[in-house]
Design an enzyme around this catalytic site. Sequence first.
Site, PDB file in Angstrom:
ATOM      1  N   GLY A  56      -7.293 -44.157  -7.221  1.00 10.51           N
ATOM      2  CA  GLY A  56      -6.389 -43.670  -6.193  1.00 10.51           C
ATOM      3  C   GLY A  56      -5.163 -42.978  -6.756  1.00 10.51           C
ATOM      4  N   HIS A 211       1.024 -48.073  -4.782  1.00  5.81           N
ATOM      5  CA  HIS A 211      -0.086 -48.712  -4.070  1.00  5.81           C
ATOM      6  C   HIS A 211       0.187 -48.835  -2.591  1.00  5.81           C
ATOM      7  CE1 HIS A 211      -0.385 -50.337  -8.283  1.00  5.81           C
ATOM      8  NE2 HIS A 211      -1.543 -49.749  -8.119  1.00  5.81           N
ATOM      9  N   ASP A 380      -1.719  -1.249  20.379  1.00  2.00           N
ATOM     10  CA  ASP A 380      -0.503  -1.730  21.022  1.00  2.00           C
ATOM     11  C   ASP A 380       0.351  -0.606  21.592  1.00  2.00           C
ATOM     12  OD1 ASP A 380       0.070  -0.769  18.570  1.00  2.00           O
ATOM     13  OD2 ASP A 380       1.067  -2.563  17.812  1.00  2.00           O
ATOM     14  N   SER A 426       1.032   1.403   9.591  1.00  2.00           N
ATOM     15  CA  SER A 426       0.041   1.801   8.591  1.00  2.00           C
ATOM     16  C   SER A 426      -0.025   3.310   8.465  1.00  2.00           C
ATOM     17  CB  SER A 426      -1.346   1.284   8.974  1.00  2.00           C
ATOM     18  OG  SER A 426      -1.351  -0.115   8.990  1.00  2.00           O
ATOM     19  N   SER A 427       0.120   4.028   9.596  1.00  2.00           N
ATOM     20  CA  SER A 427      -0.055   5.485   9.527  1.00  2.00           C
ATOM     21  C   SER A 427       1.041   6.142   8.706  1.00  2.00           C
ATOM     22  CB  SER A 427      -0.147   6.099  10.926  1.00  2.00           C
ATOM     23  OG  SER A 427       0.708   5.440  11.815  1.00  2.00           O
ATOM     24  N   THR A 471     -10.696   7.164  13.104  1.00  2.00           N
ATOM     25  CA  THR A 471      -9.315   7.184  12.602  1.00  2.00           C
ATOM     26  C   THR A 471      -8.872   8.639  12.506  1.00  2.00           C
ATOM     27  OG1 THR A 471      -9.791   7.483  10.256  1.00  2.00           O
ATOM     28  CG2 THR A 471      -9.877   5.217  11.115  1.00  2.00           C
ATOM     29  N   MET A 472      -7.649   8.860  12.053  1.00  2.00           N
ATOM     30  CA  MET A 472      -7.142  10.235  11.917  1.00  2.00           C
ATOM     31  C   MET A 472      -7.978  11.038  10.921  1.00  2.00           C
ATOM     32  SD  MET A 472      -3.499   9.971   9.891  1.00  2.00           S
ATOM     33  CE  MET A 472      -2.907   8.338   9.539  1.00  2.00           C
ATOM     34  N   ASP A 525      -9.286   8.976  19.597  1.00  2.00           N
ATOM     35  CA  ASP A 525      -8.427   8.158  18.741  1.00  2.00           C
ATOM     36  C   ASP A 525      -7.056   8.819  18.635  1.00  2.00           C
ATOM     37  OD1 ASP A 525      -7.971   6.077  16.535  1.00  2.00           O
ATOM     38  OD2 ASP A 525      -7.518   7.977  15.527  1.00  2.00           O
TER      39      ASP A 525
END
Lengths: 541, 541
Positions: A56, A211, A380, A426-427, A471-472, A525
């Site tokens: 243990g 213990h 979004d 991200s873009s 996507t683009m 898109d």
Amino acid sequence: MDFFFNQPQQVVDQVLGSLARLAPLVMAEPGSAMRILARADWHKQQVAVLSGGGAGHEPSHAGFIGKGMLTAAISGEVFASPSVAAVLAAIRHCCGAAGALLIVKNYTGDRLNFGLAAEQARREGLDVRVLIVADDIALPDAPRPRGIAGTVLVHKYVGYLAEQGLSLDEVVKRAQRFAGQLMSLGMALSSCTLPGHPIERRSAELGLGIHNEPGAHQVQPVDAADAVEIVLGPLLQQAAQRYGDEQRFIVMLNNMGGCSTQELAVLADEVLSRIGVSRVALMLRPAPLMTSLDMHGFSITLLPADDDYVEAMHASVAAPAWPGVYEPHAVQTFAVSVDSNAAEEVGAQDAAVAQAIERITQALLVAEQALDELDARSGDGDAGSTFASGARVVARQLHAAALSTGEPTRLCDELGQLLARTMGGSSGVLLSILFTATGTAFASGKAWQQALDEGIARMQHYGGAQLGDRTMLDALIPAVAALGQGLHAAAIAARNGADYTATLTHARAGRAAYVPEHALAGAVDPGAEAVARAFAALAET
Amino acid sequence: MDFFFNQPQQVVDQVLGSLARLAPLVMAEPGSAMRILARADWHKQQVAVLSGGGAGHEPSHAGFIGKGMLTAAISGEVFASPSVAAVLAAIRHCCGAAGALLIVKNYTGDRLNFGLAAEQARREGLDVRVLIVADDIALPDAPRPRGIAGTVLVHKYVGYLAEQGLSLDEVVKRAQRFAGQLMSLGMALSSCTLPGHPIERRSAELGLGIHNEPGAHQVQPVDAADAVEIVLGPLLQQAAQRYGDEQRFIVMLNNMGGCSTQELAVLADEVLSRIGVSRVALMLRPAPLMTSLDMHGFSITLLPADDDYVEAMHASVAAPAWPGVYEPHAVQTFAVSVDSNAAEEVGAQDAAVAQAIERITQALLVAEQALDELDARSGDGDAGSTFASGARVVARQLHAAALSTGEPTRLCDELGQLLARTMGGSSGVLLSILFTATGTAFASGKAWQQALDEGIARMQHYGGAQLGDRTMLDALIPAVAALGQGLHAAAIAARNGADYTATLTHARAGRAAYVPEHALAGAVDPGAEAVARAFAALAET
């Protein structure tokens, strides 16, 4: 199922069995019902160093077997001492003419069982001694302090002495002094759970044994700094009484089982800050060393940093659980090199290029609401405002004559920097990668189209999207491919590519990848739409 | 307080700050707000190996910095990618003419931020490449598998290649092959808790990333064996498809943060059993390597055991968190040496000694109830039955003429063995120690009294009690001291010593140490009483 166990009675044998298959160890034959692991490379040339006790406490004790540390370890059931017969069998297996030292934590069961085994072995003519470790300072008035995590340091020190070839008398003499100087104290936020038992958590306690017995006091630390203060306070006070205020220490921070590695690092930071780096000669790498199953707590051990001790802690060792040591020091910093382009003056200007950029930024600002609406169907709803924010900043720089419109390479760099810093999402990063990589290719002498191909390849490498992934890129790739036939051809290709995305109902990249197919059907898109509008604006110049 | 943290926003800086003070590292100046740690001994002679990402994966990534592994690591906030500027600053600090490789786990934020930083560095003329690790097999249809714990093996392999002085092209080529062959899968019994957030545990899941995102499936493992089966099943299936059924592996068992060291050892045993030791060429020491804070789970990574890979994993390394490797093997056992006295014939008999033993055992059997009643005042009321059980067994052996009553040394041995095996309780072991140590002293030529003194000293050493601690020693020590004046004197001394214990209201050893003073007042210690009665019986002979 609360824990990764099988039947409770299998736990100890599985723990030892896995180690017996991994490390270079030999194990008492299973039929003996004795739980002994020993170095496979042991030839009785030096003093044998044995330890053990209840299970243990993993990686204690078997994890510390290896040249330079323990010769063998004897395990009982969880939190229960091994039998006298098992300890005796281990002594018989390991003890040669140089004798053996048993390292025993100060708990009655271990003292008696290891003690009787030692006496039986002595009766057989073997030179066996017992060192009792009692490093716990939780109960200052206790006549018999418990042995807790500091025992790991004793294992290391005694293993080092034995490996040096010292006589048993000399090993015992030095080990007694060492063990007598150890000071340990533990705290836990909650108690531990024995295999097969229900989870019943006690609240925070200071001064725990290993213990699951209740601690000396209940405590209510408010944060990690406070917790370390509560534990280090009594330790440093006792250290000052024993060794004065200037003493430097060897420090051990032990994870009792349930602290995350991140918590342990925070605690280490507090320990270093509170003791002071200059007073910590050496610190073990914080780790689970002497655990109490899953107990969410830690213990700290202090030991005066005698040269001999420091050397012993540094000595190389084959025991897999030995965590290694650090020599703490002040933080060493390096100066971060600032953006090399930041201070540069703007380069040459070109009216036609400036006009083209003006048109593109205008087109994207006009498109803001339409792009947001497209995006709302699959994401979004901020694609339009993201592109618009980039366009707004580029336009502002353009109007301030702060873009090198006459020098394509520098212009690419400037756009790359601007978009990374201000556009967001991200873009923004992807367009920055496009411009930066295109600029690099340009600078290396490639033609426009090749340079753009290179930039697009980089976008794909980092963004991970392919043609047809909605996507683009679905507008950008055909547009760049058509550039050889002029800007109008490119604009048409971009538009066709963007429109094609409305037929793609299974996005494979970006946030739209998580949107049901029916929600995407018929919608272009928004990234591809932005690219199409940009190329349309460009073609008008 | 549920975790050892201070303010949530301090966690990452404390984690890195403690490492910066412990390990031989340099850190980006704090004013930069960039979280970069790098080797202090780095001189840009080889390919620089950089990695990083969000915090919360400790000891990843900074714990893997050191010669032979990472050159530097860049950390974001908990579960958030570091900024492009920080990655770029790290590249600038580390990248020399040999170039740099960034090892990036396949998450969008890391890909984009590390990617853009790489492109910016390339624009500055630095030869920087990015390797994306995507070892998670949880989502077989996912176009972009996540990068999880297998990334640690990539750090080790690439660090090894770089340390060999290979060119960046060669490092990238080999590293891509290596990363492409990794297969990892994780399971957790519950999700993790971000610093400063409330604890909300999800139930068991298979196929987790390392950012607390939900797993691919909910699962209901029944025990550790089942849990390992659930994780290894898909891994071995995919391994068989890729590499056939005979492939040997490098295996990594990663603690996601919340497993105890004991649980991890049980899981390791199951992993070895299920894959088969002969197919595991090499296994890392199970440890927290790529954690998700305190997530109570584990992941397994498999990699074909190419010779080159095995050599790389074995190579020495200065990174503190590298756990080391094992070469698994079948359990090697040793035969336990059986009790050397067991088969011996009984020695000479002596009627007078036999009679003395007979009287003592009878006296203790008669005293059973009285001793139990005394013990009930300070303990669990079984002292009488414990002594009686020892007496009963000794009497039985005596009547069977199985005691060497004519040979004091052998008699001591026999009594020592008998009492240890059959009497039980601490007193059985202590009396066994007394007889065994006395026998040893006898055998070495000491006189009766000296031999008994030695035996008593051993009882005290292991039992920890002193004269006046309210134990059987309070009768035994004066009795033995008086032996020189004959048995009657010894019996009187024993009786006086026993009676004296009734005045001792503060026990310092044994279970009575935990009993309030008023409960002890006036009662003779049952162990001392037993000794007094034994000596009285002896004196009658």
